[in-house]
Design an enzyme around this catalytic site. Sequence first.
Site, short mmCIF file in Angstrom:
data_model
loop_
_atom_site.label_atom_id
_atom_site.label_comp_id
_atom_site.label_asym_id
_atom_site.label_seq_id
_atom_site.Cartn_x
_atom_site.Cartn_y
_atom_site.Cartn_z
CE LYS A 1 -0.33 0.40 5.03
NZ LYS A 1 -1.41 0.31 6.02
CE1 TYR B 1 16.42 31.68 4.45
CE2 TYR B 1 16.57 29.34 3.80
CZ TYR B 1 16.23 30.59 3.42
OH TYR B 1 16.22 30.75 1.98
#
Length: 386
Positions: A35, A273
Amino acid sequence: MTRPIEALIHTDALQNNLARARAAASGARVWAVVKANAYGHGIAAVYDALKAADGFALLDVAEAEQVRALGWRGPILLLEGCFDARDLDACSRLDVWHVVHRREQIEWLAAHKTHVPHHVFLKLNSGMNRLGFAPAAYRAAWLRLDALPQVDRIGLVTHLADADAAVDAGSDGASEDPHALPPSVARQVERFEAATAELPGERSLANSAATLRFAASHPAVRGDWVRPGIMLYGSSPDHPAHGSAAWGLEPAMSLRSQLIACQDVAAGEAVGYGSTFRSERPMRIGVVACGYADGYPRVAPGGNGAATPVLVDGVRTRLVGRVSMDMLAVDLGPVPGAHVGSEVTLWGRATSGAVLPIDEVAAAAGTLGYELMCARAPRVPTRVVP
């Protein structure tokens, strides 16, 4: 030049992990669970390596059609059953087995016109409280299905919520037995046995954790079919109690990139950052062509405290600074010979053979290996290797 990032799918690892599932559940048949596009690996990429399984278990008709198109003629199981009455036509056409977990699915079958009787697995809600009939309603649901000419065979299935749970150490302080049933699992097994007593049909209870931990020593858990999923892809279902190597599993996916720049950073300077990392001494860092737009977790820590592991040229080092959209930075202190073009393994197997388990990266980021596998972005190319 193509951006130097790719996901390698290792067929030898998939074959090894399937063999581990079969050995752990000797005597049972094995569903290879594919799946979510084979947990992000790609159904087409894993098919040849997993076609030694006894069947494929998956989510929906589209995935079933893909497996049939690849040449599979054996059993296929829809783990959540039909989402709509129209799915029954596809199940008839594709000869797909399906789970029945609610009353409406039985009524769809009763109204379905087919010359091909269906093989279904009736699901018991034994305690996970997601899908399935309550124990008090289970036998009536079985009798209703058994009376339908549209139904050929009825299997019996449930799902264990805590198969990965720890078992308390004994009163003597000895370490836990990983093969002992946790109390919640024992309760679910007892409910399943009571609800299915004297009912015919193949039984299926075990997911990856239950297959590895309990199938060999608990026949009631092993049943007739086991459903290994995450273990097929090399992730330990009960990490951190046991790493993948402890279960004999190998990583089926390696996310690799390269250094695209190197920087010398002075003491006290920040990286990335938000200046979440600040160097405590002069250091050399490498910039890697991988970021959160590739599926690498932005929340992976790279501060001055605990940091996420990375391999550079097969040598373990750490993430520094915040993960950006397309880049991240690593500490090159442990790898003084690293240079632009050096191989970076974000998880999986390096060319040198060194392994960075995906579970370690996921744990550092506060998530699971499942999520990292499934989150790999479509822009990352896939290459299937032996």
